[in-house]
Design an enzyme around this catalytic site. Structure first.
Site, PDB file in Angstrom:
ATOM      1  N   VAL A   1      80.872  43.549  87.485  1.00  0.00           N
ATOM      2  CA  VAL A   1      82.034  43.206  86.655  1.00  0.00           C
ATOM      3  C   VAL A   1      83.309  43.750  87.297  1.00  0.00           C
ATOM      4  CG1 VAL A   1      83.202  43.778  84.476  1.00  0.00           C
ATOM      5  CG2 VAL A   1      80.818  42.986  84.450  1.00  0.00           C
TER       6      VAL A   1
ATOM      7  N   ARG B 161      75.425  53.857  69.482  1.00  0.00           N
ATOM      8  CA  ARG B 161      75.421  52.933  68.342  1.00  0.00           C
ATOM      9  C   ARG B 161      76.532  53.387  67.397  1.00  0.00           C
ATOM     10  NH1 ARG B 161      70.286  50.548  69.257  1.00  0.00           N
ATOM     11  NH2 ARG B 161      68.990  51.975  70.443  1.00  0.00           N
TER      12      ARG B 161
ATOM     13  N   THR C  68      68.721  45.074  77.647  1.00  0.00           N
ATOM     14  CA  THR C  68      67.786  45.861  76.842  1.00  0.00           C
ATOM     15  C   THR C  68      66.415  45.759  77.489  1.00  0.00           C
ATOM     16  OG1 THR C  68      66.434  45.829  74.827  1.00  0.00           O
ATOM     17  CG2 THR C  68      67.721  43.877  75.269  1.00  0.00           C
TER      18      THR C  68
ATOM     19  N   ASP D 267      63.742  45.590  76.077  1.00  0.00           N
ATOM     20  CA  ASP D 267      62.781  44.926  75.193  1.00  0.00           C
ATOM     21  C   ASP D 267      62.612  43.428  75.469  1.00  0.00           C
ATOM     22  OD1 ASP D 267      62.703  47.419  74.069  1.00  0.00           O
ATOM     23  OD2 ASP D 267      63.842  46.885  72.283  1.00  0.00           O
TER      24      ASP D 267
END
Lengths: 327, 327, 327, 327
Positions: D28, D77, D131, D133
């Site tokens: 980025v 978070r 992530t 997951d």
């Protein structure tokens, strides 16, 4: 040969070994047994086939092998099999053993041999692409590529430590013969300042300029990834030219065979397992001369005829990505 | 210089980098700060000292570095420092910065430089042995050796996969210059069939005989570990001789700089931490020209004068062990 | 039993497996064969001995095993062998097989069994210390410790990535039962902020204070290494107490069995090879009840009687080192 | 906001960290600078945004980070950001800093936050799926998955050593919450005898039968991979049920946070680099609320709206593959 008439299959590895071959062998053996087929391991490729170096494999023969590099069946290159007489002899041996179908794990050369065996003697054949070079037409992936890249990237990460500590330039030569695949992926993944691909003319002016620019903006090291091309040693040529033309000192590392070995990565284990499984299913579903391929992110079947050429193209956008990120 | 008068210490790395140097730097910095001393990092070895490339280090400067290879202080070899004029200039820079003591992490060459600086200009010096070659007199261990061996062993384990798969002989050239230490430990730890040490005459008859015997007893591969000696490339000489004299084919791998880098092993981290800590304690307890050494399984202090020579001996019983276990 | 009368030896592993056991087995087998002895592998420890689970081993039986974790002989714990009747039965089986000497690779419990077998039935025994816990009296090292530490350190390095990214505290529980050895070395080598040893009372006030101080000085994470002690799960107790007493949140990782496995490190391979070799030499030189030990940085022989206790001491200077370096 | 008016972009990580995030950040930053944009790193996710914890990044800010796990921007978070008031505050901070576009690296929750910020305040947003997951709708891949699988597979390979040495059953609990992705791939790649997925009812009868059948056919160990599901600890439930219902002993290993960290694999480095590059290109080409996705084996752009849900489906043929290969 009709689907129902196949009772026994053979499996062999041919050409250079690649990590994940054991996963494919395991998947072939266990799927075949699950399908009620007999399965025979042919040791040392076509060479071993010609020497009748064949043994029946059972479920336990392939226990605890999927995590290990290399191939329990061993592999080789055979001159004799390249002759029609050699293939006749091989076909006779297979027929005598009632092995009606042959699964060949290897590169484009091995596939060409399988195709000839099929065309000349009616043996059912399936190719599973296995080579670290990722250079077979008709598939986006060949077993062993991910592990080879992982091995090379880990090595370059280590070399970067020394390069940074000494403010040096390193030329790291990676495998892949005329295929640019390993060099390109390793280059992007290690943040290499330059990558030298096998088909391109080497632009020493650009390389020297990049090194110079890097030093000026405060970089502590430069790494050039070079694809070996036809013969190992290109790294030394680059080193000499940088020295002669631009008085730049660079160290050379030829990664060599450490790239081929080691425990296969999960990706190699998964794709090899899927391909081995799929190859047996191709036989039981009546395919004659097919190959397992990886296209659009999935394992599927293709005509073996699509996979007989070397593929050395690369995506130029990946070179641009490397260049734009290593500024 | 009396103990109490030391207020600031400098630390530098010199010669080839070795994994674990960062652990030693961290230990020096944090122990020094804990002792109330100022601590200065000298970038790029004696070269950087002569360029006044020096910055004060604090507790955070060395945070999260112990797990990384290389050295945050960088390292180099300096010609100027080998002259009396160079050392005079270096001493003046140190004195101007009020740096009264210098910790040098490096090999025997670096220690000789430190000793001269001490003798000619009264700088308090402590040597920390840091080189992958494990070839400094007066100590059984030098920082980086364990990691280099680990890197080489992992590489040979990978090469063994391919060697077994192709039933091949490989010659693997490891680092260490004239020191036999890496080659010998790697040979034992990989079950190598032969090891070629830098000082020995190469007995090609024996090597060829061993390969032959291995094949006869059913071995699937042979691995010869060769110490690089004075200059990298001995592997190719061995290859040529085996071919010319015995018609034996062997592949060559030169492991090169992958041996120097990578995360240091726990042993290197521990010993480097102990040595860095101990080096500062040597200064605060009034030692003048000492070195941290590893003897009888423990870190202790020795006169720097004991550690100024290269050590290339090896224990012949280790060669016998290798031979008796690789039958 | 006189030296010359020994014709066959047995070898077994007992207790928990540890990486490097295969190297010791290989060294035992090949040294024994080199000495003209027959050598028998006893599967599954004393349990397998009682079941007559024994097979002759040859040079090839131990090919390509030194790089793999675990033990090809498998291991177990046996209740029956702890009874005099069990040992009588074991001795009878050995004698019937003409196995006059037994090499036992295991921990202090296994050594006590070997000693009883020797005392009660005159079997020549040699102990090779093999346990990741490094907790046997009479030796500074037990096979598997270095690999276990390496595995744990690699795991903590990974956890540190997440800890830094989230600015978190982690409690990492390592193996070693009541031995502090793994916890202490891992703590120093990972720059842990605290280490909780099995024998010490846990000073929550200090731990909480250290975490708090770390945050204030700008640390992005804290890691506490906890030795498991008598039973796994101490990490959760520490977590609860930090939460209840100091409102501190911490994550728990129990490293568990990943510490036991994996390819042995070079140090484990070397020491295990030396010990296996030395154990056979002890037998052929007429020793009766000895153990191979590592003292002052070298493998040597000691009376087995010296190695029958657990050793849980630690060097308090190592705790001080950890504390002074993790400021 | 029109394409030409964007001058500065921000980038943050949100939710759990995943290996490869640093590669995306690097891509980025360097692509943005190459495009003439200013680029700002927001520390600690939305939480840090609300705290104005923002700094400008330059080319050197992201040097030597692509090989390291975790994220240099840290992550968290945030409760406050889930409220409209929180997002208003965040938008104001971005506008005051003239940051017109925001790149968010994280999971579906982070994407929902980005979408709300876009809809409520017109901030241009791009999501990069990050992530371990692999559970975000609209993309076949999320950054970190390959490394997590690699870490878990290496761990299970080690556990297999001990399982084989002791003839034991192990239950290995892997991460992924309600996503079956990690468990399934790890199961296939380690030759696990069973895999327990988060959404399925656990068939203890089948598991016990498989273990029993394995022992009968001569297997030396059994490994069950269990997806953690809603909360870590399911492994212990399975252990208890196997014991209570079938008198089967099994050991439990919860791999935990070692799966998240470590050097990213080449695949994670490559895809993360491509996604980071592509995300900036999305902004400069005038996209408003998009996400970089991996579909059909390639990185491309999709509407962010497609990527807002959790995806927990799995390919039942992969379970069948695992079952048919672990016989």
């Amino acid at each position: 040969m009709s689907k129902s008439s196949i009772k026994n299959i053979g499996v062999l590895c041919s050409g250079g070994d690649s990590p994940g071959m054991n996963c494919a062998i395991r998947a072939v053996v266990r799927t075949a047994i699950g399908e009620g087929l007999g399965v025979y391991g042919i040791q040392k490729g076509y060479e071993g086939l010609l020497e009748n170096n064949i043994r029946e494999l059972n479920v336990s023969s392939v226990g605890n092998i999927l995590q290990h590099g290399g191939t329990i069946l061993q592999t080789s290159r055979s001159k004799e099999f390249r002759t029609p007489e050699g293939r006749k002899k091989a076909a006779d041996i297979l027929k005598k053993r009632q092995i009606d179908a042959l699964i060949v794990i290897g590169g484009d050369g091995s596939f060409n041999g399988a195709m000839a065996l099929h065309q000349e003697h009616g043996i059912v054949v399936v190719g599973i692409p296995g080579t670290i070079d990722n250079d077979i037409s008709g598939t986006d992936y060949t077993i062993g590529f991910d592990t080879a890249v992982q091995n090379a990237v880990e090595a370059v990460d280590k070399i970067r430590d020394t390069a940074n500590s000494h403010a040096r330039t390193f030329i790291v030569e990676v495998m892949g013969r005329k295929s640019p695949a390993i060099a390109l992926k390793v280059g992007i993944c290690t943040g290499a300042e330059n990558v030298v691909l096998p088909t391109a003319t080497i632009d020493y002016q650009k390389i020297a300029g990049d090194i110079d620019r890097g030093i000026k903006r405060g970089k502590t090291s430069s790494i050039i990834i070079a694809a070996e091309g036809e013969e190992a040693g290109i790294g030394y040529t680059i080193q000499k030219n940088l020295k002669d033309q631009f008085h730049l000192d660079a160290h050379v590392c030829i990664l060599g065979h450490i790239q081929r070995g080691g425990n296969p990565t999960p990706t190699d284990r998964l794709i090899a397992s899927q391909m081995g499984h799929s190859a047996v299913k191709a036989i039981t579903s009546g395919q004659n001369a097919s190959a397992t391929v990886y296209v659009n992110g999935k394992v599927s079947l293709a005509p073996l005829a699509d996979c007989l050429r070397k593929k050395n193209e690369f995506d130029v956008s990946e070179v641009e990505l490397l260049t734009s990120l290593s500024i």
